[in-house]
Design a protein around this motif. Structure first.
Motif, mmCIF file in Angstrom:
data_model
loop_
_atom_site.group_PDB
_atom_site.id
_atom_site.type_symbol
_atom_site.label_atom_id
_atom_site.label_comp_id
_atom_site.label_asym_id
_atom_site.label_seq_id
_atom_site.Cartn_x
_atom_site.Cartn_y
_atom_site.Cartn_z
ATOM 1 N N GLY A 5 0.824 -1.200 0.000
ATOM 2 C CA GLY A 5 0.000 0.000 0.000
ATOM 3 C C GLY A 5 0.857 1.249 0.000
ATOM 4 N N THR A 6 0.200 2.402 -0.013
ATOM 5 C CA THR A 6 0.875 3.691 -0.037
ATOM 6 C C THR A 6 0.499 4.478 1.205
ATOM 7 O OG1 THR A 6 0.788 3.719 -2.451
ATOM 8 C CG2 THR A 6 1.239 5.807 -1.347
ATOM 9 N N VAL B 193 -3.560 4.390 5.137
ATOM 10 C CA VAL B 193 -2.871 3.710 4.046
ATOM 11 C C VAL B 193 -3.854 3.524 2.906
ATOM 12 C CG1 VAL B 193 -1.571 1.669 3.340
ATOM 13 C CG2 VAL B 193 -1.359 2.533 5.680
ATOM 14 N N PHE C 132 -4.571 2.362 -1.356
ATOM 15 C CA PHE C 132 -4.175 1.317 -2.292
ATOM 16 C C PHE C 132 -4.414 1.796 -3.711
ATOM 17 C CE2 PHE C 132 -5.409 -0.764 1.641
ATOM 18 C CZ PHE C 132 -4.309 -1.579 1.888
ATOM 19 N N ASN D 4 -1.540 -5.144 -6.518
ATOM 20 C CA ASN D 4 -1.674 -6.267 -5.592
ATOM 21 C C ASN D 4 -2.238 -7.486 -6.336
ATOM 22 O OD1 ASN D 4 -0.611 -5.334 -3.096
ATOM 23 N ND2 ASN D 4 -2.425 -4.067 -2.819
ATOM 24 N N TYR E 257 2.490 -4.431 -7.514
ATOM 25 C CA TYR E 257 1.690 -3.299 -7.026
ATOM 26 C C TYR E 257 2.032 -2.036 -7.815
ATOM 27 C CZ TYR E 257 0.021 0.399 -3.903
ATOM 28 O OH TYR E 257 -0.604 1.504 -3.381
ATOM 29 N N ARG E 258 1.079 -1.179 -7.980
ATOM 30 C CA ARG E 258 1.152 0.162 -8.567
ATOM 31 C C ARG E 258 1.413 0.105 -10.065
ATOM 32 N NH1 ARG E 258 4.516 5.449 -6.345
ATOM 33 N NH2 ARG E 258 3.459 6.953 -7.681
ATOM 34 N N PHE F 240 -7.642 -6.206 0.058
ATOM 35 C CA PHE F 240 -7.273 -6.095 1.463
ATOM 36 C C PHE F 240 -8.405 -6.525 2.391
ATOM 37 C CE2 PHE F 240 -6.566 -4.053 5.520
ATOM 38 C CZ PHE F 240 -5.211 -4.246 5.729
ATOM 39 N N ASN G 186 -11.337 3.183 -0.186
ATOM 40 C CA ASN G 186 -10.256 2.235 -0.468
ATOM 41 C C ASN G 186 -9.015 2.544 0.367
ATOM 42 O OD1 ASN G 186 -9.200 -0.045 -1.710
ATOM 43 N ND2 ASN G 186 -8.320 1.113 -3.404
ATOM 44 N N VAL G 187 -9.241 2.801 1.665
ATOM 45 C CA VAL G 187 -8.148 3.082 2.592
ATOM 46 C C VAL G 187 -8.371 2.268 3.866
ATOM 47 C CG1 VAL G 187 -7.786 5.407 1.706
ATOM 48 C CG2 VAL G 187 -9.315 5.058 3.665
#
Length: 272
Positions: free
Chosen positions: A61-62, A82, A84, A88, A108-109, A154, A241-242
């Motif tokens: 995640g970011t 966090v 996303f 993933n 990811y990303r 997640f 989405n956090v």
């Protein structure tokens, strides 16, 4: 560092020259292996080195930042938010038969194609995945139930109240002195003192005549990989989405974070 300065070999002459050379190589290798064992015993280490097992597959995640979260009972909890981005996705599955260990590689990303090299693009296309910037492995006891190009969500892997281990790169602070880097105390600031923020003595003179390795001294601070263990998931917001994790996480906003189930020996990690 070379452990063996002059490895010996014993060659027994025989009619077949290939047999003699083979025996010479194996004896030399055995001598090196014995020397390596003795070297490891002196250092107190073990011959077998194993990678750390994860308690379960995780995600990336970011880090977005920190805020205060008000629980239903009115308690204020400091949390790290966090988010996303796209990714993933399972890009590779490693097994004992193919790679010698069980692991799930996750990407990811999403990025543009021109940001990746041709080998990287070929690796992702083999799994049928989109171009992604980050790839990380989660070594597991078993990889049953995973398949390439599988999306990891997640909220399907974790629930509110679960404990997780979060790792990331800490904020780099450059070259710092002993006071900031190791919390040393400063010297007196008056009465003619000329030692304010200096390090001071770093060891004896004649004996041992050197500075011990690992001595706490000024140097580069931060910018290293750190893991914070057993943090509680306070809130999962599917609409934004956090997720919100209690406490501080490594790095600054925008940094990549690796989130995995917390390892509890005897519960989800074997004692051996």
């Amino acid at each position: 560092m070379s452990i063996i300065s002059s490895p010996f070999s014993i060659s027994i002459p025989c009619s077949n020259s290939s047999s003699s050379s083979s025996l010479s190589f194996s004896t030399s290798f055995s001598a090196q292996f014995v020397k390596l064992q003795q070297h490891q015993r002196k250092r107190g280490g073990a011959m077998v080195v194993k990678m750390s097992l994860e308690a379960g597959v995780g995600v990336m995640g970011t880090k977005l930042g920190m805020m205060s979260f008000f629980q239903p009972n009115g308690e204020v909890v400091p949390v790290t938010v966090v988010g996303f981005k796209e990714g993933n996705i399972v890009t590779q599955i490693k097994t004992d038969a193919t790679d010698g260990y069980n692991a799930v590689q996750v990407g990811y990303r999403r990025v543009r194609d021109r940001k990746l090299t041709k080998p990287e693009m070929g690796h992702l296309e083999k799994a049928g995945a989109i171009p992604m910037r980050h790839l990380q492995e989660f070594r597991l006891q078993s990889v049953d139930g995973f398949e390439p190009n599988q999306r990891l969500v997640f909220d399907e892997l974790f629930n509110e109240g679960d404990l997780v281990d979060v790792s990331g790169t800490t904020i780099g602070k450059g070259f710092q002195g002993g006071i900031k880097r190791h919390n040393f105390k400063r010297g007196p600031m008056s009465h003619g003192s000329k030692s304010h923020r200096q390090l001071g003595s770093i060891g004896a003179g004649t004996t041992p005549g050197r500075v011990y390795k690992g001595k706490k001294m000024p140097g580069r601070m931060g910018g290293t990989n750190r893991k914070t263990r057993k943090l509680k998931i306070v809130k999962i917001d599917k609409d934004l989405n956090v997720i919100m994790i209690k406490g501080a996480l490594p790095g600054k906003p925008g940094n990549l974070l690796r989130i995995a189930p917390a390892k509890i020996v005897g519960k989800n990690i074997p004692k051996n």
